[in-house]
Design a protein around this motif. Structure first.
Motif, mmCIF file in Angstrom:
data_model
loop_
_atom_site.group_PDB
_atom_site.id
_atom_site.type_symbol
_atom_site.label_atom_id
_atom_site.label_comp_id
_atom_site.label_asym_id
_atom_site.label_seq_id
_atom_site.Cartn_x
_atom_site.Cartn_y
_atom_site.Cartn_z
ATOM 1 N N ALA A 110 0.839 -1.205 0.000
ATOM 2 C CA ALA A 110 0.000 0.000 0.000
ATOM 3 C C ALA A 110 0.871 1.251 0.000
ATOM 4 C CB ALA A 110 -0.914 -0.008 1.227
ATOM 5 N N ARG A 111 1.970 1.205 0.755
ATOM 6 C CA ARG A 111 2.859 2.372 0.840
ATOM 7 C C ARG A 111 3.407 2.733 -0.544
ATOM 8 N NH1 ARG A 111 7.141 0.597 4.369
ATOM 9 N NH2 ARG A 111 5.477 0.517 5.925
ATOM 10 N N ALA A 112 3.744 1.705 -1.298
ATOM 11 C CA ALA A 112 4.337 1.942 -2.623
ATOM 12 C C ALA A 112 3.338 2.583 -3.584
ATOM 13 C CB ALA A 112 4.855 0.626 -3.200
ATOM 14 N N ARG A 113 2.042 2.402 -3.318
ATOM 15 C CA ARG A 113 1.036 2.941 -4.241
ATOM 16 C C ARG A 113 0.409 4.236 -3.745
ATOM 17 N NH1 ARG A 113 -3.102 -1.480 -6.109
ATOM 18 N NH2 ARG A 113 -3.859 0.399 -7.152
ATOM 19 N N LEU A 131 12.542 23.510 -0.899
ATOM 20 C CA LEU A 131 11.680 22.328 -0.761
ATOM 21 C C LEU A 131 12.504 21.060 -0.888
ATOM 22 C CD1 LEU A 131 8.532 23.512 -2.793
ATOM 23 C CD2 LEU A 131 8.759 23.345 -0.299
ATOM 24 N N SER A 132 13.446 21.083 -1.798
ATOM 25 C CA SER A 132 14.333 19.939 -1.982
ATOM 26 C C SER A 132 15.146 19.675 -0.716
ATOM 27 C CB SER A 132 15.290 20.257 -3.138
ATOM 28 O OG SER A 132 15.336 19.225 -4.023
ATOM 29 N N ALA A 133 15.655 20.755 -0.126
ATOM 30 C CA ALA A 133 16.448 20.625 1.104
ATOM 31 C C ALA A 133 15.586 20.098 2.247
ATOM 32 C CB ALA A 133 17.062 21.973 1.463
ATOM 33 N N LEU A 134 14.340 20.593 2.323
ATOM 34 C CA LEU A 134 13.436 20.106 3.372
ATOM 35 C C LEU A 134 13.182 18.614 3.218
ATOM 36 C CD1 LEU A 134 10.799 22.993 3.390
ATOM 37 C CD2 LEU A 134 12.240 22.318 5.326
ATOM 38 N N ALA A 135 12.989 18.173 1.981
ATOM 39 C CA ALA A 135 12.742 16.751 1.727
ATOM 40 C C ALA A 135 13.935 15.919 2.186
ATOM 41 C CB ALA A 135 12.462 16.532 0.245
ATOM 42 N N ALA A 136 15.132 16.435 1.925
ATOM 43 C CA ALA A 136 16.338 15.702 2.324
ATOM 44 C C ALA A 136 16.463 15.662 3.854
ATOM 45 C CB ALA A 136 17.564 16.355 1.694
ATOM 46 N N ASP A 141 11.018 10.093 0.911
ATOM 47 C CA ASP A 141 11.296 9.305 -0.291
ATOM 48 C C ASP A 141 10.566 9.942 -1.474
ATOM 49 O OD1 ASP A 141 11.253 7.515 -2.388
ATOM 50 O OD2 ASP A 141 10.997 5.753 -1.091
ATOM 51 N N LEU A 142 11.323 10.556 -2.369
ATOM 52 C CA LEU A 142 10.711 11.343 -3.439
ATOM 53 C C LEU A 142 10.036 10.483 -4.511
ATOM 54 C CD1 LEU A 142 13.256 14.294 -3.719
ATOM 55 C CD2 LEU A 142 11.013 14.272 -2.606
ATOM 56 N N ARG A 144 7.592 8.715 -3.547
ATOM 57 C CA ARG A 144 6.223 8.802 -3.027
ATOM 58 C C ARG A 144 5.828 10.210 -2.619
ATOM 59 N NH1 ARG A 144 8.122 4.028 -0.483
ATOM 60 N NH2 ARG A 144 8.641 5.022 1.490
ATOM 61 N N TRP A 145 6.810 11.021 -2.222
ATOM 62 C CA TRP A 145 6.528 12.359 -1.690
ATOM 63 C C TRP A 145 6.763 13.418 -2.762
ATOM 64 C CZ3 TRP A 145 5.546 13.729 3.643
ATOM 65 C CH2 TRP A 145 5.467 12.630 4.508
ATOM 66 N N THR A 146 5.902 14.429 -2.761
ATOM 67 C CA THR A 146 6.062 15.565 -3.669
ATOM 68 C C THR A 146 5.824 16.829 -2.858
ATOM 69 O OG1 THR A 146 5.151 14.216 -5.458
ATOM 70 C CG2 THR A 146 5.283 16.585 -5.842
ATOM 71 N N LEU A 147 6.698 17.814 -3.019
ATOM 72 C CA LEU A 147 6.540 19.096 -2.327
ATOM 73 C C LEU A 147 6.216 20.149 -3.383
ATOM 74 C CD1 LEU A 147 8.816 17.271 -0.789
ATOM 75 C CD2 LEU A 147 9.002 19.307 0.657
ATOM 76 N N LEU A 148 5.116 20.862 -3.197
ATOM 77 C CA LEU A 148 4.615 21.748 -4.247
ATOM 78 C C LEU A 148 4.548 23.200 -3.800
ATOM 79 C CD1 LEU A 148 1.587 19.696 -5.660
ATOM 80 C CD2 LEU A 148 3.925 19.820 -6.561
ATOM 81 N N ARG A 149 4.788 24.073 -4.770
ATOM 82 C CA ARG A 149 4.524 25.494 -4.582
ATOM 83 C C ARG A 149 3.718 25.995 -5.765
ATOM 84 N NH1 ARG A 149 8.578 28.620 -7.311
ATOM 85 N NH2 ARG A 149 8.554 30.267 -5.755
#
Lengths: 212, 269
Positions: A110-113, A131-136, A141-142, A144-149
């Motif tokens: 489920a996590r993978a989807r 945003l990239s630095a925050l993710a790091a 795990d990019l 599954r995760w997306t940070l948007l502006r």
């Protein structure tokens, strides 16, 4: 007097006043979601999005890599959405941690989807680099995760669709609801967590159902 | 957001002409949507945010009257996606324009010159954008709402307050036409006692707390909640407006909730 939101006061006052006083507050009693009866059924390919799908907002977003991102690219995946801002020192780190608790509660399949989307209130500070630095920093795990502006206008639209309240109270400073939203694979709000460190079992159960 | 540059001299000029052509107290033709120029300024709002006790408003322009059924009808004829049976539920609830006779027909329950009501925030915003305008911000709306008919800043003007309180308590089956009430200091009609009005940031995160008790449950529901509180708890009519707005969702439609549009003007004018 204990802290209460104005909205709650409106609920109280509406019943005490005349016909011109606020009425819609009664609807705040309704569940915060528009759960369809077949919400747990996997989405058929090419099925038109329902009338209440958040994915139909034709709004241009940019992700942490600086690439254009369309919400309807999330169609087919259950999506956990949080609005936040990077320089927030108080509750935002806790909220991101809560979304990670949802991620951790899922089975590997489920996590993978599932997709996890963070949308900033503060696009002028939260550049793709930030945003990239925050993710790091948060070990997100990019895949599954997306940070948007996006543009301020579109951020207000998105918050309104989700029922998130927010104000800019100063440069780089916002007050906002602590609200995590689960969208079903068609982009319809299925469930919301309000507050900090709420139980994540219901989110996990629903997501397992969507991805079974 | 409309960049200020797009509203350079043309809009400013036309707004000034409209403003000058309509003397206070006179009624302009309702088919001509006229703007009033609002000087910038600052005020101490009903609520208080630590370090920001005053709200600053830059000069802007605002419709002199709420949007009418007639104008909204023209909008939905030109933009069928906003008609009653076509609008997406995400953007308007099932009561959207429910008092109209049809998708593009007003009928007996909606006179052309009444304010349009039962419109969602999304629909109000789309209307304003179609005119090259925008919804006013909460800060702007509350700034002009403080005016009496003689002063720009009289939030406790007894005549205005008693009129608003009478409206709160009045069961009104039908809405008056727009423009029937006296204009306020800015030449704006019907800010009070006709309909409630949408603003761009109706869903701002304002939380009333008592300064003696800042660590209650509100802190968990909101980030930054402990920093705000009521500055002027005696301003009951303003309190009601903030409370009402906080109770709304963007798709809600209400039988006495309408809107008017604003526009940016060149800074420094």
């Amino acid at each position: 007097m204990r802290p209460i939101t104005l909205g709650l006061l409106a609920l109280t006052l509406a019943s005490a006043c005349g016909r011109n006083t606020p009425r819609p507050a009664a609807r705040a009693d309704a569940p915060p979601c528009h759960c369809s009866h077949d919400a747990s059924a996997p989405m058929a390919a090419n099925q038109p999005l329902p009338d209440t799908s958040v994915f139909q907002m034709g709004v241009p977003w940019t992700d942490q890599s600086g690439r254009a991102f369309e919400l309807n690219s999330l169609a087919g995946s259950p999506t956990v959405v949080l609005m936040f801002y990077g320089t927030c020192q108080s509750t935002c780190p806790l909220l991101v941690r809560d979304v990670k608790r949802v991620e951790a509660a899922l089975s590997p399949a489920a996590r993978a989807r599932t997709r996890f989307v963070l949308v900033t209130f503060d696009p002028s500070t939260d550049t793709p680099e930030r945003l990239s630095a925050l993710a790091a920093e948060d070990h997100l795990d990019l895949s599954r995760w997306t940070l948007l502006r996006g543009a301020d206008h579109d951020i207000r639209t998105f918050a309104t669709v989700l029922g998130v309240q927010f104000s800019r109270v100063g440069p780089g400073e916002f007050t906002h609801s602590n609200l995590i939203t689960l969208l079903d694979p068609q982009g319809v709000v299925a469930s919301q967590l309000e507050g900090l460190q709420q139980p994540v079992e219901e989110f996990a159960r629903r997501i397992e159902g969507y991805t079974r | 957001m409309i960049p200020a540059a797009r509203w350079s001299s043309t809009l400013l000029l036309s707004a000034l002409i409209a403003s000058a052509a309509t003397a206070w107290g006179q009624r302009a033709p309702q088919s001509a949507p006229d703007l009033r120029v609002i000087r910038g300024g600052e005020y101490r709002p009903f609520y208080r945010l630590t370090g920001r006790e005053r709200v600053t408003v830059r000069a802007f322009a605002l419709d002199a009257r709420p949007v009418t059924n007639e104008r909204f009808l023209a909008f939905v004829r030109a933009n069928p996606a906003w008609q009653r049976t076509r609008v997406r539920r995400l953007f308007a609830d099932q009561d959207y324009l429910a008092h109209w006779a049809g998708d593009a027909e007003l009928g007996p329950a909606a006179r052309p010159s009444q304010p349009v009501t039962r419109v969602s925030w999304f629909a109000a915003r789309a209307f304003c954008e179609a005119q090259g305008r925008r919804l006013p911000t909460e800060g702007e709306w509350e700034y002009v709402a403080r005016a009496s008919d003689r002063s720009p800043d009289a939030p406790r003007d007894p005549a205005t307050t008693s009129r608003i309180l009478a409206w709160y308590g009045r069961p009104n089956a039908t809405l008056e036409d727009v423009g029937a009430s006296r204009p306020n200091y800015w030449g704006l009609h019907d800010l009070h006692a006709l309909v409630w009005e949408w603003v761009e940031d109706f869903n701002s995160a304002l939380v009333v707390t008592d300064s003696r008790d800042n660590q209650g449950p509100g802190v968990a529901r909101f980030c930054g909640a402990a920093s705000s509180g009521a500055a002027d708890v005696g301003d009951y009519v303003a309190f009601m407006r903030y409370a009402f707005r906080q109770s709304l969702r963007g798709s809600y439609t209400v039988r006495n909730l309408g809107f008017r549009c604003a526009a940016d003007i060149a800074p420094g004018e």
